[in-house]
Design a protein around this motif. Structure first.
Motif, PDB file in Angstrom:
ATOM      1  N   VAL A  72      -0.166  -2.647  -6.322  1.00 40.57           N
ATOM      2  CA  VAL A  72       1.222  -2.312  -5.698  1.00 40.57           C
ATOM      3  C   VAL A  72       1.604  -3.272  -4.714  1.00 40.57           C
ATOM      4  O   VAL A  72       0.624  -3.645  -4.086  1.00 40.57           O
ATOM      5  CB  VAL A  72       1.027  -0.626  -4.764  1.00 40.57           C
ATOM      6  N   ALA A  73       2.724  -3.990  -4.841  1.00 40.70           N
ATOM      7  CA  ALA A  73       3.125  -4.821  -3.947  1.00 40.70           C
ATOM      8  C   ALA A  73       4.151  -4.454  -3.043  1.00 40.70           C
ATOM      9  O   ALA A  73       3.768  -3.265  -2.222  1.00 40.70           O
ATOM     10  CB  ALA A  73       3.728  -5.730  -4.893  1.00 40.70           C
ATOM     11  N   PHE A 127     -16.148   7.319   2.141  1.00 33.52           N
ATOM     12  CA  PHE A 127     -15.483   6.849   1.067  1.00 33.52           C
ATOM     13  C   PHE A 127     -16.470   6.067  -0.065  1.00 33.52           C
ATOM     14  O   PHE A 127     -17.558   5.666   0.315  1.00 33.52           O
ATOM     15  CB  PHE A 127     -14.393   5.889   1.166  1.00 33.52           C
ATOM     16  N   VAL A 130     -15.843   1.827  -3.448  1.00 31.71           N
ATOM     17  CA  VAL A 130     -14.931   1.195  -2.871  1.00 31.71           C
ATOM     18  C   VAL A 130     -14.611  -0.396  -3.025  1.00 31.71           C
ATOM     19  O   VAL A 130     -15.590  -0.901  -3.500  1.00 31.71           O
ATOM     20  CB  VAL A 130     -14.900   1.305  -1.191  1.00 31.71           C
ATOM     21  N   GLN A 131     -13.358  -0.681  -3.198  1.00 32.23           N
ATOM     22  CA  GLN A 131     -12.944  -2.016  -3.516  1.00 32.23           C
ATOM     23  C   GLN A 131     -11.911  -2.324  -2.583  1.00 32.23           C
ATOM     24  O   GLN A 131     -11.477  -1.562  -1.776  1.00 32.23           O
ATOM     25  CB  GLN A 131     -12.327  -2.180  -4.820  1.00 32.23           C
ATOM     26  N   HIS A 132     -11.968  -3.498  -2.199  1.00 23.68           N
ATOM     27  CA  HIS A 132     -11.173  -3.793  -1.017  1.00 23.68           C
ATOM     28  C   HIS A 132      -9.872  -4.816  -1.646  1.00 23.68           C
ATOM     29  O   HIS A 132      -9.649  -5.127  -2.822  1.00 23.68           O
ATOM     30  CB  HIS A 132     -11.816  -4.851  -0.015  1.00 23.68           C
ATOM     31  N   ARG A 133      -9.011  -4.564  -0.822  1.00 21.46           N
ATOM     32  CA  ARG A 133      -7.628  -5.079  -1.062  1.00 21.46           C
ATOM     33  C   ARG A 133      -7.123  -5.777   0.107  1.00 21.46           C
ATOM     34  O   ARG A 133      -6.604  -5.445   1.110  1.00 21.46           O
ATOM     35  CB  ARG A 133      -6.886  -3.993  -1.603  1.00 21.46           C
ATOM     36  N   ASP A 135      -4.511  -8.614   1.105  1.00 20.48           N
ATOM     37  CA  ASP A 135      -3.347  -9.247   0.904  1.00 20.48           C
ATOM     38  C   ASP A 135      -2.567  -9.888   2.155  1.00 20.48           C
ATOM     39  O   ASP A 135      -2.647  -9.163   3.363  1.00 20.48           O
ATOM     40  CB  ASP A 135      -2.301  -8.178   0.399  1.00 20.48           C
ATOM     41  N   VAL A 137       1.116 -10.671   3.563  1.00 22.47           N
ATOM     42  CA  VAL A 137       2.616 -10.237   3.285  1.00 22.47           C
ATOM     43  C   VAL A 137       3.566 -10.886   4.063  1.00 22.47           C
ATOM     44  O   VAL A 137       3.502 -11.042   5.333  1.00 22.47           O
ATOM     45  CB  VAL A 137       2.914  -8.822   3.535  1.00 22.47           C
TER      46      VAL A 137
ATOM     47  N   ARG B  70       6.366   1.105   7.058  1.00 20.81           N
ATOM     48  CA  ARG B  70       6.309   1.655   5.749  1.00 20.81           C
ATOM     49  C   ARG B  70       5.106   1.089   5.185  1.00 20.81           C
ATOM     50  O   ARG B  70       4.940  -0.292   4.996  1.00 20.81           O
ATOM     51  CB  ARG B  70       7.452   1.475   5.155  1.00 20.81           C
ATOM     52  N   VAL B  72       2.662   0.850   1.517  1.00 23.69           N
ATOM     53  CA  VAL B  72       2.700   1.216   0.066  1.00 23.69           C
ATOM     54  C   VAL B  72       1.126   1.484  -0.155  1.00 23.69           C
ATOM     55  O   VAL B  72       0.059   0.576  -0.075  1.00 23.69           O
ATOM     56  CB  VAL B  72       2.880  -0.123  -0.836  1.00 23.69           C
ATOM     57  N   ALA B  73       0.564   2.644  -0.621  1.00 25.60           N
ATOM     58  CA  ALA B  73      -0.662   2.912  -0.821  1.00 25.60           C
ATOM     59  C   ALA B  73      -0.986   2.849  -2.259  1.00 25.60           C
ATOM     60  O   ALA B  73      -0.737   1.769  -2.847  1.00 25.60           O
ATOM     61  CB  ALA B  73      -0.766   4.623  -0.260  1.00 25.60           C
ATOM     62  N   VAL B  74      -1.846   3.833  -3.110  1.00 29.80           N
ATOM     63  CA  VAL B  74      -1.889   3.725  -4.517  1.00 29.80           C
ATOM     64  C   VAL B  74      -1.147   4.467  -5.330  1.00 29.80           C
ATOM     65  O   VAL B  74      -1.331   4.422  -6.427  1.00 29.80           O
ATOM     66  CB  VAL B  74      -3.475   3.768  -4.807  1.00 29.80           C
ATOM     67  N   GLU B  76       2.733   6.889  -5.883  1.00 29.26           N
ATOM     68  CA  GLU B  76       3.931   6.633  -6.099  1.00 29.26           C
ATOM     69  C   GLU B  76       4.807   7.105  -4.810  1.00 29.26           C
ATOM     70  O   GLU B  76       5.878   6.628  -4.556  1.00 29.26           O
ATOM     71  CB  GLU B  76       4.568   7.613  -7.078  1.00 29.26           C
ATOM     72  N   LEU B  93      -7.894   3.233   4.603  1.00 34.71           N
ATOM     73  CA  LEU B  93      -8.920   3.521   3.211  1.00 34.71           C
ATOM     74  C   LEU B  93      -7.935   4.322   2.319  1.00 34.71           C
ATOM     75  O   LEU B  93      -7.467   5.473   2.768  1.00 34.71           O
ATOM     76  CB  LEU B  93     -10.079   4.456   3.744  1.00 34.71           C
ATOM     77  N   LEU B  94      -7.835   4.030   1.016  1.00 36.84           N
ATOM     78  CA  LEU B  94      -7.028   4.774   0.160  1.00 36.84           C
ATOM     79  C   LEU B  94      -7.889   5.427  -0.930  1.00 36.84           C
ATOM     80  O   LEU B  94      -8.430   4.797  -1.433  1.00 36.84           O
ATOM     81  CB  LEU B  94      -6.017   3.724  -0.570  1.00 36.84           C
ATOM     82  N   CYS B  95      -7.407   6.545  -1.041  1.00 39.14           N
ATOM     83  CA  CYS B  95      -8.237   7.430  -2.307  1.00 39.14           C
ATOM     84  C   CYS B  95      -7.389   7.283  -3.411  1.00 39.14           C
ATOM     85  O   CYS B  95      -5.916   7.668  -3.273  1.00 39.14           O
ATOM     86  CB  CYS B  95      -8.301   8.689  -1.776  1.00 39.14           C
ATOM     87  N   LEU B 100      -4.827  10.013  -0.606  1.00 36.96           N
ATOM     88  CA  LEU B 100      -4.993  10.250   0.807  1.00 36.96           C
ATOM     89  C   LEU B 100      -5.382   8.644   1.638  1.00 36.96           C
ATOM     90  O   LEU B 100      -5.805   7.812   1.198  1.00 36.96           O
ATOM     91  CB  LEU B 100      -6.288  10.882   1.054  1.00 36.96           C
ATOM     92  N   ALA B 102      -6.584   7.246   5.075  1.00 39.20           N
ATOM     93  CA  ALA B 102      -7.174   7.199   6.368  1.00 39.20           C
ATOM     94  C   ALA B 102      -7.234   5.896   7.151  1.00 39.20           C
ATOM     95  O   ALA B 102      -7.104   4.863   6.296  1.00 39.20           O
ATOM     96  CB  ALA B 102      -8.653   7.625   6.149  1.00 39.20           C
ATOM     97  N   ARG B 133      -2.752  -7.635   5.239  1.00 41.44           N
ATOM     98  CA  ARG B 133      -2.862  -6.058   4.859  1.00 41.44           C
ATOM     99  C   ARG B 133      -4.297  -5.882   4.017  1.00 41.44           C
ATOM    100  O   ARG B 133      -4.532  -6.401   3.118  1.00 41.44           O
ATOM    101  CB  ARG B 133      -1.963  -5.718   3.629  1.00 41.44           C
ATOM    102  N   ASP B 135      -7.211  -3.178   3.094  1.00 40.53           N
ATOM    103  CA  ASP B 135      -7.629  -1.934   2.741  1.00 40.53           C
ATOM    104  C   ASP B 135      -8.511  -1.828   1.894  1.00 40.53           C
ATOM    105  O   ASP B 135      -8.911  -2.818   1.313  1.00 40.53           O
ATOM    106  CB  ASP B 135      -6.237  -1.553   2.061  1.00 40.53           C
ATOM    107  N   LEU B 136      -9.144  -0.696   2.075  1.00 43.73           N
ATOM    108  CA  LEU B 136     -10.233  -0.387   1.015  1.00 43.73           C
ATOM    109  C   LEU B 136      -9.760   0.762   0.100  1.00 43.73           C
ATOM    110  O   LEU B 136      -9.079   1.737   0.546  1.00 43.73           O
ATOM    111  CB  LEU B 136     -11.380   0.289   2.105  1.00 43.73           C
ATOM    112  N   VAL B 137     -10.013   0.642  -1.102  1.00 41.84           N
ATOM    113  CA  VAL B 137      -9.403   1.636  -2.063  1.00 41.84           C
ATOM    114  C   VAL B 137     -10.827   2.198  -2.590  1.00 41.84           C
ATOM    115  O   VAL B 137     -11.653   1.591  -3.326  1.00 41.84           O
ATOM    116  CB  VAL B 137      -8.688   0.628  -3.243  1.00 41.84           C
TER     117      VAL B 137
END
Lengths: 149, 149
Positions: A72-73, A127, A130-133, A135, A137, B70, B72-74, B76, B93-95, B100, B102, B133, B135-137
């Motif tokens: 997701v960009a 959690f 877990v994978q990290h993201r 990026d 921007v 704003r 963008v998570a995982v 829509e 942290l993105l589920c 979710l 966090a 950015r 994040d952990l997914v």
DNA sequence: ATGAGTGCAAAGGCTTTGCATTAGG
DNA sequence: CCTAATGCAAAGCCTTTGCACTCAT
């Protein structure tokens, strides 16, 4: 690296009960050649004979099989790239103006530190898997010329 | 911290020629109370009298004024949170299962290292005005119980 | 008062899906 | 062969927008 991406793709699809068909192979080829995350419009542009719905369905299956990764960009378009174990671990530079996504890498020492910090944070918040993201921007060259205030 | 979020919000809106109206104040309150990024459906749930289109428009204005961010998570749904200088620097942290989001923080020493590595990568690729950015997914507690294989 | 902000409803745009046809194993 | 995959077109869903009404200054 000498990975046989197609063989791996076929195997992973098989593992989830899916066939490695022509259009799926085509999409994998397109992503591999691009070397950067592509939107579905971009993939269709490279493959004019591929119907839109097939592209969406193909990418959904490939994602589910772990052959490609959906990212997701910053714009409304989903983007797809080969799974990291079929390419290499990297991060993304996202242009907020045109949506372009480019790849970059971090020093491996920093990756290691990050990994342990992330593991700690994930466990602290319960959690799993877990994978990290990571990026960046900002504005790409073209857009910073055009839109740069 | 003793930041007067409303005063800052009013000032930032003023700076872009916008008023700090009741519904805008309400959305800011909701985001501040939540302490995590919210989707528009979540914001509407907390404010049943707020029309959907007002929520979208309010958040667009607040984002443009730099009062909210704003993300963008995982899934829509776009998500919104107070700007970092109205809350604090943190990561997400993105589920992947329920969407979710966090918050978590990294050791400041690591933040510093990251910052310089990012600056190097950005300059190498001619990106400008770069923000990171990180994040952990993964799967949140609830989802790892439900969907955990 | 007077233009910005709001509310409702309809339209937009990316993505998904139903169903008949085609192709893979 | 026989089911999975495809293609076309229509529908879904988040989000945006047009227009008339209302509120803030």
């Amino acid at each position: 690296m000498g990975l046989d991406v197609h063989a791996i793709a076929a195997s992973r699809l098989g593992a989830v009960g899916q066939r490695y068909t022509t259009s799926r192979r085509t999409v994998v080829d397109t992503l591999q050649e691009a070397g950067r995350p592509l939107t579905i419009p971009e993939i269709l542009e490279d493959n004019p004979s591929l119907p839109q719905s097939s592209a969406y369905r193909t990418l959904a299956v490939l994602t589910q099989a772990g052959v490609v990764r959906r990212i997701v960009a910053v714009d409304e378009f989903a983007r797809f790239e080969l799974a990291e174990d079929l390419s290499s671990h990297h991060h993304h530079l996202l242009c907020t103006s045109c949506g372009l996504v480019a790849d970059f890498e971090l020093p491996s020492t920093l990756e290691v530190e990050l990994e342990s910090a992330f593991a700690a944070a994930a466990s602290r918040h319960d959690f799993e898997r877990v994978q990290h993201r990571v990026d960046l921007v900002g504005l790409c060259t073209a857009c910073s010329v055009t839109a740069g205030s």
